[in-house]
Design a protein around this motif. Structure first.
Motif, PDB file in Angstrom:
ATOM      1  N   TYR B 564       0.834  -1.200   0.000  1.00  0.00           N
ATOM      2  CA  TYR B 564       0.000   0.000   0.000  1.00  0.00           C
ATOM      3  C   TYR B 564       0.866   1.245   0.000  1.00  0.00           C
ATOM      4  O   TYR B 564       0.594   2.216  -0.698  1.00  0.00           O
ATOM      5  N   LYS B 565       1.958   1.178   0.776  1.00  0.00           N
ATOM      6  CA  LYS B 565       2.838   2.343   0.828  1.00  0.00           C
ATOM      7  C   LYS B 565       3.503   2.561  -0.525  1.00  0.00           C
ATOM      8  O   LYS B 565       3.627   3.691  -0.996  1.00  0.00           O
ATOM      9  N   GLU B 566       3.916   1.425  -1.152  1.00  0.00           N
ATOM     10  CA  GLU B 566       4.537   1.567  -2.470  1.00  0.00           C
ATOM     11  C   GLU B 566       3.553   2.153  -3.473  1.00  0.00           C
ATOM     12  O   GLU B 566       3.889   3.022  -4.276  1.00  0.00           O
ATOM     13  N   LEU B 567       2.326   1.641  -3.384  1.00  0.00           N
ATOM     14  CA  LEU B 567       1.280   2.163  -4.269  1.00  0.00           C
ATOM     15  C   LEU B 567       1.071   3.661  -4.021  1.00  0.00           C
ATOM     16  O   LEU B 567       0.947   4.456  -4.956  1.00  0.00           O
ATOM     17  N   SER B 568       1.084   4.004  -2.736  1.00  0.00           N
ATOM     18  CA  SER B 568       0.898   5.418  -2.397  1.00  0.00           C
ATOM     19  C   SER B 568       2.052   6.254  -2.931  1.00  0.00           C
ATOM     20  O   SER B 568       1.850   7.364  -3.422  1.00  0.00           O
ATOM     21  N   ASP B 569       3.259   5.679  -2.825  1.00  0.00           N
ATOM     22  CA  ASP B 569       4.411   6.408  -3.351  1.00  0.00           C
ATOM     23  C   ASP B 569       4.254   6.662  -4.839  1.00  0.00           C
ATOM     24  O   ASP B 569       4.544   7.749  -5.339  1.00  0.00           O
ATOM     25  N   ILE B 570       3.798   5.605  -5.537  1.00  0.00           N
ATOM     26  CA  ILE B 570       3.602   5.765  -6.976  1.00  0.00           C
ATOM     27  C   ILE B 570       2.536   6.827  -7.234  1.00  0.00           C
ATOM     28  O   ILE B 570       2.706   7.729  -8.055  1.00  0.00           O
ATOM     29  N   ALA B 571       1.445   6.707  -6.494  1.00  0.00           N
ATOM     30  CA  ALA B 571       0.361   7.673  -6.680  1.00  0.00           C
ATOM     31  C   ALA B 571       0.840   9.087  -6.398  1.00  0.00           C
ATOM     32  O   ALA B 571       0.451  10.036  -7.069  1.00  0.00           O
ATOM     33  N   TRP B 572       1.725   9.182  -5.408  1.00  0.00           N
ATOM     34  CA  TRP B 572       2.237  10.501  -5.036  1.00  0.00           C
ATOM     35  C   TRP B 572       3.161  11.054  -6.112  1.00  0.00           C
ATOM     36  O   TRP B 572       2.975  12.166  -6.620  1.00  0.00           O
ATOM     37  N   LYS B 573       4.159  10.221  -6.472  1.00  0.00           N
ATOM     38  CA  LYS B 573       5.187  10.744  -7.380  1.00  0.00           C
ATOM     39  C   LYS B 573       4.720  10.779  -8.819  1.00  0.00           C
ATOM     40  O   LYS B 573       5.070  11.684  -9.574  1.00  0.00           O
ATOM     41  N   GLU B 574       3.959   9.735  -9.226  1.00  0.00           N
ATOM     42  CA  GLU B 574       3.576   9.651 -10.636  1.00  0.00           C
ATOM     43  C   GLU B 574       2.273  10.400 -10.911  1.00  0.00           C
ATOM     44  O   GLU B 574       2.181  11.164 -11.860  1.00  0.00           O
ATOM     45  N   ILE B 575       1.291  10.146 -10.085  1.00  0.00           N
ATOM     46  CA  ILE B 575      -0.020  10.716 -10.398  1.00  0.00           C
ATOM     47  C   ILE B 575      -0.169  12.113  -9.799  1.00  0.00           C
ATOM     48  O   ILE B 575      -0.469  13.067 -10.494  1.00  0.00           O
ATOM     49  N   ASP B 576       0.102  12.194  -8.517  1.00  0.00           N
ATOM     50  CA  ASP B 576      -0.155  13.474  -7.859  1.00  0.00           C
ATOM     51  C   ASP B 576       0.792  14.552  -8.368  1.00  0.00           C
ATOM     52  O   ASP B 576       0.367  15.629  -8.764  1.00  0.00           O
ATOM     53  N   GLN B 577       2.077  14.212  -8.372  1.00  0.00           N
ATOM     54  CA  GLN B 577       3.034  15.241  -8.768  1.00  0.00           C
ATOM     55  C   GLN B 577       3.024  15.488 -10.269  1.00  0.00           C
ATOM     56  O   GLN B 577       3.135  16.627 -10.719  1.00  0.00           O
ATOM     57  N   GLU B 578       2.903  14.379 -11.044  1.00  0.00           N
ATOM     58  CA  GLU B 578       3.041  14.518 -12.492  1.00  0.00           C
ATOM     59  C   GLU B 578       1.763  15.029 -13.150  1.00  0.00           C
ATOM     60  O   GLU B 578       1.819  15.701 -14.168  1.00  0.00           O
ATOM     61  N   ILE B 579       0.632  14.634 -12.607  1.00  0.00           N
ATOM     62  CA  ILE B 579      -0.614  14.992 -13.284  1.00  0.00           C
ATOM     63  C   ILE B 579      -1.358  16.089 -12.521  1.00  0.00           C
ATOM     64  O   ILE B 579      -1.575  17.178 -13.044  1.00  0.00           O
ATOM     65  N   VAL B 580      -1.703  15.801 -11.272  1.00  0.00           N
ATOM     66  CA  VAL B 580      -2.544  16.759 -10.548  1.00  0.00           C
ATOM     67  C   VAL B 580      -1.779  18.053 -10.282  1.00  0.00           C
ATOM     68  O   VAL B 580      -2.215  19.137 -10.660  1.00  0.00           O
TER      69      VAL B 580
END
Lengths: 101, 631
Positions: B564-580
């Motif tokens: 879950y933490k890894e997924l969150s990291d991905i969501a943070w770095k890839e989705i949140d930072q890159e897209i949102v």
């Protein structure tokens, strides 16, 4: 040759264009004031002429109002001009550009 | 009678708000005293309600106000005191009042004394909302309130640092608090789905409306609702697989543990199943599953308690195990038996925890039982109390636990679920063993604490007096079984033993007592004369498995927390930072660039402005002219 409505209106337009040109072309604030006064009086001429033509006194009343307002405007405006001149030593618009973005 | 209802319900709220005013200040003794008095007031009002119900058999009802009115939907905020609620209220407020008084002693040197009492009272208030509400929605409010308060209280010493699992299996108070909160949220989703299903199909969330509608609902739907509600109960009552938070919740101050385990939290799940008994008696399949899961948890938790060295964790596992018993009884349809065990368990479990609190104070917060021993000499009264509580927990006649636990075993036998009976019976032996392993390790044998330079002392008298009523109840509560049955079966369905079982009652008593006494005897043999550690046993696979809680916390961490933490990291770095973030930043950039370009228009030169004005005037005049001409 009688002077009709259209002559008066043409005079008004000419006066207005002279005033407008003055406002656009002149760089001295005082000159701008003069130009504004010319424009105001162009409107006055048109109002008075139309009033006479329509037989309605409202236009002339307006012209009188405008003259009164113009007089007070000049009083305030000249006061400001004197202050500006005292502070900056010039009335050239190209030098009065403190408020730029 | 309504005024008693309001007093019982709102005295804890007033108490909490009062203490909250001083939450940031230094210790004020008066706060502890006043909150204790208010909770005691709530207790007396509850008793008054119980007596009223006993005498008149009339259910007390009170509607506070219209809560949600949207179109045809009208949800009222109402409370009801029926037989089950009255019993729960008396148990909850009694234990809470005593825990409040005891906390004056236990927390006397804590810098957040006032804050503690504010949370504690809020906890009681939430639980009362939970048990007194007349609809599932009110129950849910209380349910969540209990969750929040438990989070606040487990993490009360939030400033303690994280440690590794080897040093402290619960890592840190804030970690444990988060774990408890998150696990409960997972289960709450189940409860919410159940509530949605009820509202969707019945159109009302009142208990009575729902129970009246049950015959008209189809079986599959009832099963779905039953499972969904039980998932909620599993979280709050820490049933497998959502059980790990309960042991880690020991990070909270000890009075909190007493409150969570005896009164205000884990019993909520059992209460829900008892409350929804008209539903569960329609779906015996789900009931049987509940019973089997409860039985499994009973032995599963007891096995972990066998080897644990942490004083409070052993008690925590015993709670888990006893909750298993309650669910087994409730699942088999013996709802009043479950409620009876709940009440009896509340008394001796609170007593056990408060005794443990005394021991902890004497030991300067050392929890490792292997470092204690021989405390009998220094703390005779605590020894007596803990002895009584352990006897009651083990189910020795004539203590309270005997009556309730024995009845559960009879029920299991009566339902001809011999597997469940056997496991529960065997667990009774394990329970007796680990309870007395604890008693002997702490109070008997050589005094191992001298190495730590500790000088044990008995608790203050008023703390002991606060525990005394619990001790008395742990002894005598069982004798009120007849009255309890008569009272509660006016509301809950009665449970009749078959004649065959009736004949065997003495056999059960002997067999159950037999295994309990055997457990105590083994514990006595092994631990009473001092600690003898056997490295061969301690290095065996089974011991390690039990000691590490079947490696379940580690498994959860590896299987759920880490991914879950890894997924969150991905969501943070890839989705949140890159897209949102990029989108938001892009909008800001665009505004900035346009502003930078357009700001040059404002050059401060009046004649430029006038030119623009003239241009605009001409432009607008042209448009006006064209529009006139075109028309």
């Amino acid at each position: 040759m009688s002077v009709g409505l259209s002559e008066y209106l043409i005079l008004a337009v000419i006066l207005f264009v002279i005033g407008l040109t003055g406002v656009i072309r002149r760089k001295n604030l005082l000159m701008l004031f003069f130009a504004t006064e010319i424009m105001l009086n162009a409107a006055n001429v048109a109002l008075a002429a139309l009033s006479s033509y329509m037989g309605d006194l409202t236009g002339q009343m307006f012209a009188l109002f405008i003259i009164a307002i113009a007089a007070s405007e000049v009083a305030v405006g000249l006061g400001l001009l004197i202050l500006v001149y005292k502070k900056y030593g010039t009335l050239d618009l190209d030098d009065l550009n403190l408020l730029k973005g | 009678m309504q005024s008693y209802l309001y007093i019982a319900l709102f005295a804890p709220l007033v108490s909490s708000l009062f203490a909250a005013i001083f939450a940031q200040q230094k210790k004020i003794q008066l706060v502890g005293i006043i909150t204790s008095i208010l909770i005691a007031l709530s207790f007396f009002a509850s008793v008054e309600l119980l007596v009223y119900l006993m005498q008149t058999n009339k259910i007390v009802h009170a509607t506070l106000f219209d809560w949600i009115v949207i179109g045809d939907m009208n949800v009222k905020f109402g409370f009801t005191v029926d037989h089950v609620t009255a019993v729960m209220m008396v148990v909850v407020t009694l234990v809470s009042a005593l825990v409040h008084i005891y906390s004056n002693y236990y927390m006397e040197h804590d810098k957040s004394f006032n804050r503690f009492f504010s949370y504690l009272s809020a906890f009681v208030f939430s639980m009362l909302v939970l048990v007194m509400s007349d609809s599932f929605l009110g129950l849910f409010i209380g349910w969540e309130g209990v969750g929040v308060c438990s989070w606040l209280l487990i993490g009360f010493w939030y400033y303690k640092k994280d440690e590794t699992r080897d040093v402290n299996p619960s890592i840190s108070p804030s970690w444990a608090a988060n774990e408890a909160f998150i696990m409960n949220r997972i289960a709450d989703l189940g409860l919410l789905i159940g509530i949605f299903l009820i509202f969707w199909n019945v159109g009302s969330l009142k208990y009575n409306d729902f129970f009246a509608a049950i015959p008209n609902l189809n079986h599959g739907l009832l099963v779905a609702i039953g499972i969904a509600l039980f998932i909620g109960a599993m979280g709050k009552s820490a049933q497998f697989p959502l059980h790990t938070w309960l042991a880690d919740a020991m990070e909270g101050p000890t009075p909190v543990s007493a409150l969570i385990h005896a009164a205000t939290m884990v019993t909520a799940g059992v209460y829900l199943v008892i409350r929804a008994n008209p539903l569960y008696s329609q779906i015996p399949g789900v009931g049987y599953f509940i019973a089997v899961l409860g039985t499994f948890v009973a032995i599963f938790a007891a096995s972990m308690a066998l080897v644990n060295r942490d004083l409070k964790r052993v008690i925590a596992y015993s709670t888990l195990s006893q909750l298993g018993y309650m669910f087994a009884a409730a699942g088999l349809g013996a709802y009043w038996v479950a409620l009876f065990h709940l009440a009896a368990h509340a008394f001796f479990k609170a007593l056990l925890f408060l005794s443990a609190g005394n021991v902890m104070h004497a030991m300067h917060d050392e929890l490792d039982m292997f470092k204690m021993g021989g405390l009998k000499k220094y703390m005779a009264k605590t020894y007596l109390m803990m002895g009584i509580a352990s006897l009651a927990l083990s189910g020795i006649y004539p203590f309270a636990g005997f009556f309730s636990k024995d009845t559960i075993l009879e029920v299991a036998f009566n339902e001809e679920t011999y597997g469940i009976w056997f496991v529960l019976w065997f667990t009774a032996g394990l329970t007796a063993f680990y309870s007395f392993r604890q008693v002997f390790l702490v109070f008997h044998g050589d005094e191992r604490f001298h190495e730590l330079g500790i000088h044990p002392h008995e608790a203050k008298p008023y703390a002991l007096w606060a525990m005394a009523p619990l001790a008395v109840l742990a002894v005598i509560a069982g004798f009120f079984k007849e009255e309890f049955v008569e009272f509660i079966t006016k509301f809950l369905p009665p449970y009749e033993m078959s004649e065959h079982t009736e004949h065997l009652v003495w056999f059960f008593i002997i067999v159950t007592m037999g295994i309990a006494l055997t457990g105590i005897f083994i514990a006595y043999k092994k631990y009473a004369n001092g600690l003898r550690r056997d490295p061969k046993v301690e290095n065996s696979f089974l011991y390690k498995l039990l000691f590490n809680q079947y490696y379940i916390p580690i498994f959860y961490e590896k299987a759920f927390a880490k991914p879950y933490k890894e997924l969150s990291d991905i969501a943070w770095k890839e989705i949140d930072q890159e897209i949102v973030d990029a989108t938001v930043d892009g909008i800001a950039k665009a505004v900035e660039v346009t502003g930078d370009v357009s700001r040059r228009a404002q050059n401060g030169n009046l004649s430029t402005y006038l030119k623009w004005m003239a241009f605009g005037l001409i432009f607008i005049s042209l448009i006006a002219l064209i529009s006139v001409v075109v028309k």
